[in-house]
Design an enzyme around this catalytic site. Structure first.
Site, PDB file in Angstrom:
ATOM      1  N   CYS A 115       0.704  -1.199   0.005  1.00 14.17           N
ATOM      2  CA  CYS A 115      -0.019  -0.039  -0.022  1.00 14.17           C
ATOM      3  C   CYS A 115       0.875   1.239  -0.030  1.00 14.17           C
ATOM      4  O   CYS A 115       1.023   2.006   1.071  1.00 14.17           O
ATOM      5  CB  CYS A 115      -0.934  -0.048   1.060  1.00 14.17           C
ATOM      6  SG  CYS A 115      -1.996  -1.321   1.097  1.00 14.17           S
ATOM      7  N   TYR A 123      21.094  -8.428  -2.626  1.00 10.44           N
ATOM      8  CA  TYR A 123      20.530  -7.512  -1.975  1.00 10.44           C
ATOM      9  C   TYR A 123      18.836  -7.391  -2.186  1.00 10.44           C
ATOM     10  O   TYR A 123      18.362  -6.502  -2.323  1.00 10.44           O
ATOM     11  CB  TYR A 123      21.039  -6.165  -2.230  1.00 10.44           C
ATOM     12  CG  TYR A 123      22.561  -5.824  -2.058  1.00 10.44           C
ATOM     13  CD1 TYR A 123      23.043  -6.026  -0.418  1.00 10.44           C
ATOM     14  CD2 TYR A 123      23.394  -6.069  -3.189  1.00 10.44           C
ATOM     15  CE1 TYR A 123      24.307  -6.015  -0.277  1.00 10.44           C
ATOM     16  CE2 TYR A 123      24.944  -6.003  -2.734  1.00 10.44           C
ATOM     17  CZ  TYR A 123      25.279  -5.817  -1.283  1.00 10.44           C
ATOM     18  OH  TYR A 123      26.536  -5.960  -1.194  1.00 10.44           O
TER      19      TYR A 123
HETATM   20  N1  LLP Z   1      32.617  -4.964   1.846  1.00 11.77           N
HETATM   21  C1  LLP Z   1      31.860  -4.097   2.536  1.00 11.77           C
HETATM   22  C2  LLP Z   1      32.671  -3.722   3.544  1.00 11.77           C
HETATM   23  C3  LLP Z   1      30.880  -3.597   2.012  1.00 11.77           C
HETATM   24  O1  LLP Z   1      30.146  -2.611   2.862  1.00 11.77           O
HETATM   25  C4  LLP Z   1      30.224  -4.335   0.879  1.00 11.77           C
HETATM   26  C5  LLP Z   1      28.884  -3.906   0.628  1.00 11.77           C
HETATM   27  C6  LLP Z   1      30.876  -5.287   0.449  1.00 11.77           C
HETATM   28  C7  LLP Z   1      32.161  -5.718   0.845  1.00 11.77           C
HETATM   29  C8  LLP Z   1      30.142  -5.987  -0.709  1.00 11.77           C
HETATM   30  O2  LLP Z   1      29.820  -5.175  -1.728  1.00 11.77           O
HETATM   31  P1  LLP Z   1      29.422  -5.634  -3.198  1.00 11.77           P
HETATM   32  O3  LLP Z   1      30.485  -6.698  -3.900  1.00 11.77           O
HETATM   33  O4  LLP Z   1      28.277  -6.682  -2.894  1.00 11.77           O
HETATM   34  O5  LLP Z   1      29.141  -4.483  -4.227  1.00 11.77           O
HETATM   35  N2  LLP Z   1      22.122  -2.593  -0.502  1.00 11.77           N
HETATM   36  C9  LLP Z   1      22.950  -1.932  -1.662  1.00 11.77           C
HETATM   37  C10 LLP Z   1      24.256  -2.443  -1.833  1.00 11.77           C
HETATM   38  C11 LLP Z   1      25.154  -2.141  -0.300  1.00 11.77           C
HETATM   39  C12 LLP Z   1      26.329  -2.477  -0.296  1.00 11.77           C
HETATM   40  C13 LLP Z   1      26.869  -2.273   1.059  1.00 11.77           C
HETATM   41  N3  LLP Z   1      28.239  -2.561   1.276  1.00 11.77           N
HETATM   42  C14 LLP Z   1      22.368  -2.331  -2.895  1.00 11.77           C
HETATM   43  O6  LLP Z   1      21.421  -3.070  -2.949  1.00 11.77           O
HETATM   44  O7  LLP Z   1      22.771  -2.035  -4.222  1.00 11.77           O
END
Ligand code: LLP
Length: 432
Positions: free
Chosen positions: A361, A391
């Site tokens: 909603c 995510y």
């Molecule tokens: N290491 C650290 C310390 C992080 O904060 C993150 C992601 C990663 C590794 C992994 O990053 P990746 O490879 O997944 O890009 N919710 C958001 C993304 C937030 C990312 C947070 N940190 C989205 O849905 O796009």
């Protein structure tokens, strides 16, 4: 198709990891997260092999489990030789229950509670990645109470803006994460940490951002971190054993996103870092990368059942589905792009400009706008949103008291349940 694990079968249905998605939707119900175990393993191997090939044995990979966390995932990445990045007692507990060796876990987060710290130490966490000096002090005190010496890394902000969307930029000086090198706080925290009993400083960490496609950004990040390591060696006599460069490699959500060659990126990074350590006269620390999204995103899709097709003449067309921001809040939060297809007839002509709307909603509960689907989408037709492995499940909620969908996995064309669908009883389980 956006990823090679997608196809179309003789019935004209979308297939994923070799199975008919319409059959899966009918068997398990919708909304349904579907994950391809073979793809996760493949994505892990790309990293592990490249890290070995270009950095040698003194390198490692950590799965950033915030991207998608449930027991089976820790089992898979552990088997593939990954450690893990955890950010809460909940993730620690899930890893623990999956039998994941916690000495290979790195506890991140910008604000670990005393309870988190104690719980993680009691369960033998490998490392804390400390955000700020107060936190290092808290870990030191709790470690002292428990009579242990705790290994830590310090999270530093190298001061880089990776030009991805603002909500996931983390490496800038004004970020809520880490201690900035530019302001001198990075150096200060290092000095103070080295003076603490019950703490063994092992090295440094940085994470520049997420959904990054430009290899230059990592190269620049590594240069700043290596220069910092050389400075603390010279001025404090401290040799960093570990340098963790974080996660962030981008994935293809839509055709317009570039394809990233991870192997090539790691080769370029290693080449640059080897030259830089030689110039700086320091040893190469053990290098870790910490991917989340690029391990699981293209290993997942979400299946929905279409409800109403609402045409507002002269304005907009809405295709509503039986899920939405409760199972995928990313468009509502970040305006994230996704590819959407009819799983029932992926080859039908997509002649209608429309919005895929969720069932919550809230007007902002949309999964995607300005997409094209067949003009005669029918109630009951199955819709697939692609590249949802990262995510989505991990950011899902019970908004509107919707139960979280099941996560099913496919391995070698066999499907099984990894996380059960929440029932109505699950929804009220904590209500008094
Ligand atoms: N290491 C650290 C310390 C992080 O904060 C993150 C992601 C990663 C590794 C992994 O990053 P990746 O490879 O997944 O890009 N919710 C958001 C993304 C937030 C990312 C947070 N940190 C989205 O849905 O796009």
């Amino acid at each position: 198709m956006i990823c090679e694990n997608l196809g179309v079968n003789s019935l004209g249905h979308l297939t994923f990891a070799g199975l008919d998605t319409v059959e899966l939707a009918e068997k398990y119900g919708t909304p349904l997260y579907v994950m391809d175990e073979n793809r996760i393993r493949h994505n892990c191997r790309v990293y592990v092999n490249a890290m070995k090939k270009y950095f040698g044995e003194n390198a490692g990979c950590l799965y950033a489990s915030k991207a998608c966390s449930f027991k089976k995932l820790y089992e898979i990445v552990g088997e593939e030789g990954f450690g893990t990045d955890v950010v809460s007692s909940g993730e620690v507990y899930t890893a623990l229950k999956a039998g994941f060796p916690l000495e290979n876990a790195f506890f991140h987060s910008n604000n670990k509670t005393d309870e988190d710290i104690a719980f993680a130490i009691d369960n033998g966490i490998g490392y804390f990645v400390c955000d700020n000096i107060e936190e290092v002090n808290a870990i030191s005190e709790i470690a002292a109470e428990k009579g242990v010496t705790q290994k830590v890394l310090l999270r530093l902000t190298p001061g880089i803006d990776p030009h991805t969307y603002e909500a996931v930029n983390t490496g800038k000086v004004d970020s809520k994460f880490g201690s900035a090198i530019e302001t001198g706080q990075g150096f200060e925290i290092t000095k103070l940490t080295l003076g603490l009993k019950n703490i063994k400083l092992c090295g440094f960490h940085c994470h520049i951002g997420s959904q990054i496609f430009d290899s230059e950004i990592y190269i620049r990040g590594s240069e700043i971190m290596l220069e910092f390591i050389a400075k603390v060696k010279k001025e404090l006599g401290f040799t960093a054993e570990i340098l963790d460069l974080g996660g962030g490699y981008g994935v293809r959500y839509i055709e317009a996103n570039p394809y990233i060659d991870i192997d090539k990126n790691i080769a370029l990074l290693a080449d640059f870092m080897k030259k830089t350590v030689a110039q700086l006269g320091i040893e190469m620390p053990k290098i870790y990368l910490e991917p989340g999204r690029s391990i699981v995103a293209d290993a997942g899709i979400t299946l929905y059942t279409a409800g109403t097709l609402k045409k507002i003449p002269g304005y907009k067309n809405y295709v509503s589905i039986d899920g939405g921001m409760a199972d995928n809040p990313r468009y509502a939060l970040y305006g994230s792009y996704y590819s959407v297809v009819s799983a029932s007839r992926p080859e039908a002509e997509c002649d209608m400009l429309c919005t895929l709307a969720g069932r919550c909603c809230e007007s902002g509960d949309l999964i995607q706008e300005n997409i094209r689907l067949p003009h005669d989408i029918k109630r009951g037709e199955k819709i697939a949103v692609l590249t949802t492995g990262a995510y989505n499940y991990s950011m899902s909620s019970n908004y509107n008291r919707l139960g979280k969908p099941a996560v099913i996995m496919i391995k070698d064309k066999e499907d099984f349940i990894a996380v059960k669908r929440e029932t109505l009883e699950d929804i009220i389980r904590n209500d008094m």
